[in-house]
Motif scaffolding. Sequence first.
Motif, PDB file in Angstrom:
ATOM      1  N   VAL A   1      25.939  57.380 104.234  1.00  0.00           N
ATOM      2  CA  VAL A   1      26.412  58.083 103.034  1.00  0.00           C
ATOM      3  C   VAL A   1      27.885  57.777 102.768  1.00  0.00           C
ATOM      4  O   VAL A   1      28.299  57.617 101.609  1.00  0.00           O
ATOM      5  CB  VAL A   1      26.163  59.605 103.150  1.00  0.00           C
ATOM      6  CG1 VAL A   1      27.022  60.230 104.225  1.00  0.00           C
ATOM      7  CG2 VAL A   1      26.421  60.288 101.806  1.00  0.00           C
ATOM      8  N   ILE A   2      28.683  57.638 103.832  1.00  0.00           N
ATOM      9  CA  ILE A   2      30.098  57.299 103.626  1.00  0.00           C
ATOM     10  C   ILE A   2      30.229  55.876 103.091  1.00  0.00           C
ATOM     11  O   ILE A   2      31.051  55.599 102.204  1.00  0.00           O
ATOM     12  CB  ILE A   2      30.880  57.469 104.939  1.00  0.00           C
ATOM     13  CG1 ILE A   2      30.973  58.958 105.304  1.00  0.00           C
ATOM     14  CG2 ILE A   2      32.279  56.878 104.821  1.00  0.00           C
ATOM     15  CD1 ILE A   2      31.590  59.222 106.654  1.00  0.00           C
ATOM     16  N   ALA A   3      29.405  54.947 103.603  1.00  0.00           N
ATOM     17  CA  ALA A   3      29.469  53.561 103.133  1.00  0.00           C
ATOM     18  C   ALA A   3      29.020  53.443 101.681  1.00  0.00           C
ATOM     19  O   ALA A   3      29.657  52.747 100.877  1.00  0.00           O
ATOM     20  CB  ALA A   3      28.618  52.673 104.031  1.00  0.00           C
ATOM     21  N   VAL A   4      27.938  54.112 101.319  1.00  0.00           N
ATOM     22  CA  VAL A   4      27.427  53.996  99.944  1.00  0.00           C
ATOM     23  C   VAL A   4      28.404  54.621  98.955  1.00  0.00           C
ATOM     24  O   VAL A   4      28.735  54.015  97.922  1.00  0.00           O
ATOM     25  CB  VAL A   4      26.037  54.668  99.837  1.00  0.00           C
ATOM     26  CG1 VAL A   4      25.601  54.755  98.380  1.00  0.00           C
ATOM     27  CG2 VAL A   4      25.012  53.883 100.649  1.00  0.00           C
ATOM     28  N   THR A   5      28.886  55.821  99.245  1.00  0.00           N
ATOM     29  CA  THR A   5      29.854  56.438  98.331  1.00  0.00           C
ATOM     30  C   THR A   5      31.168  55.666  98.329  1.00  0.00           C
ATOM     31  O   THR A   5      31.828  55.552  97.281  1.00  0.00           O
ATOM     32  CB  THR A   5      30.114  57.897  98.720  1.00  0.00           C
ATOM     33  OG1 THR A   5      30.448  57.982 100.125  1.00  0.00           O
ATOM     34  CG2 THR A   5      28.884  58.757  98.474  1.00  0.00           C
TER      35      THR A   5
END
Length: 458
Positions: free
Chosen positions: A417-421
Motif C-alpha cells: 500500500v505504501i508503494a502503490v500510493t
Amino acid sequence: MSSAVIDSSPTAPPSVLSRPYRALSVGMVALVLLLAFEYLAVATAMPVVARLLGGLSLYGLAFSGSMAASVIATVAGGRWSDARGPVAPLWTGVAGFVAGLLIAGFAPTMHVLIIGRFVQGIGGGLFSVALYVLVAQVYPPAMHPRVFSLLAAAWVLPSIVGPAITGAVVEHIGWRWIFLGIPIFVAPAAVMLWRGLAGRATVVPQEGRAEPAPSRAGFGARLAWGGVVAVGAALLQYGSGLGGRGLVLLVAGLAVLAFALPRLLPPGTMRAARGFPTVVLLRGLAAGASFAADVFVPLMLIGERGLSPTQAGLFLTGSALSWSLASWIQGRGRYDRKALLRCGTALLALGIAGTALLVFDAVPILVGLVAWLMAGFGIGLVYPTLSVLTLELSEPGEEGRNSSSLQIGESVFSVVVIAVTGAVFAGLDTAWWVYLACFGLIVAQATLGPLIAGRVQR
C-alpha cells in the motif's frame, strides 16, 4: 447487554509486572523499545547518512535490504522456535541485531552500511517471532492481552522523542552514534531478559525425536518463497519512487507478490477464510492502512497546511498516545474479540478519512487532530487483539509458524500500500486531489476491516 462488556469474573490474572514476571516483562519491553527507536531513528537519519557516504543512489536499498532479510529471518525463526523452542532464536536475533548495528556504525561506505542493515533485519526477524512463542509458553493465556498491550506501548516513547533525539545526535555528535549508541542500552536489557528466563522451562522437542522429512522439505520451500517475496517487495519499493519510469518495476513486483505471498500465508488468507487466515489478512489490511497514513499525514500537514515539521511531529505524537491508550484498555479485561476488531477497524477507517479532509483549507486543524486520534485509537484496539488471537488459534508447536505468517503479512501488505500510493504521489503533481486519491486508496483498504472482522473466529 453487549458482548463487548468486560467479564465480571472475580479472578483477575496477575500483573505482567508482578514478581514472577517482572524481569522478563521489563527485558522484553526494553528490547522492543530499542528495536522501535532504531527503526524510527534510521528512517529519520538515513538521508543525511546516504549523503555523507556518497550513496544516495543506494538509499532505497538501505531499507529494502533490511526488510528482505527480515522476511527470510521471520520464516526461519518461526520454524526454529517451533522445533527447538524460542530461546535459541531469541538470543541469536538479539546478537544479530547488535552485530548489524556495529557493522553499520563503523561502515566506511554505503555498501558496508547496507550489509549492516541486512544483518539487522535478520536479527530483528528472528527476535520478533521468538518473542511471540516466548509469550505463548511463559505467560498464562489470561495474561496475553496485557503482555501484548505492554509490547505495543513500547513503540510510543520512540514515536514521541525518537525524531528529536535523532536530530540532536546527528547534528551534535555524529550519525554513527545512531547505530553505535543502541548496543550500549541493549546490554542491560539483555541482562534483564536473561534474569527473567532463568529457571523457566520452554517447550522443546524430546531428544532423539526425528523431524519428519516432509516437514524439512516444506521448510526449505517456505524459506525459498520468503526470498521470492523479498525480491517482489524490493521491486515495489524501487519502482514506487521512479514515477512513470518505475511502472514496469511496480507491476513486476505486484505480480511476484501475488504469486509468491500466498505460499507463505495460511491457506485461504486472501479470501478471508474463517479463523487464523482472516487474522493474518486483517492484520495486513489494518497495519498497511495505518502505516501508509503515517507517511502521507505529515506530508500533507507541511505541504498543504503550512505546519512546521515540529508541529507535524506533535500531530503524529497524539496518534501514538491514543494507540497506547487503546492497547491499555483492551488489556484490562476480557472483551469480545470480534467486537473489538469491528470497532477498531471502523475507527481506523473513519479516522483516516477524517484526517484526509485537512487537504481543504476550510477544515480546522483541530477537526483533523480529533480524527487522527480516532485512527490511532482504532489501530490500538486492533493490533494487540490480533496478536492475542494468533496464540489462541495456534495448536501447540504452531506458535512460531503462525507468528511468522502474521508478521510477514503485516510487512508485505504495508509495503504494497505504501508503494502503490507512493507511486501515485511520485507520478502526479502534488496537488490537493493527489493527496485525496492516495488517502482514498488507504481508506478503501481500511474499510475492508469491519467487513471481515467477524470471521476471525471459527
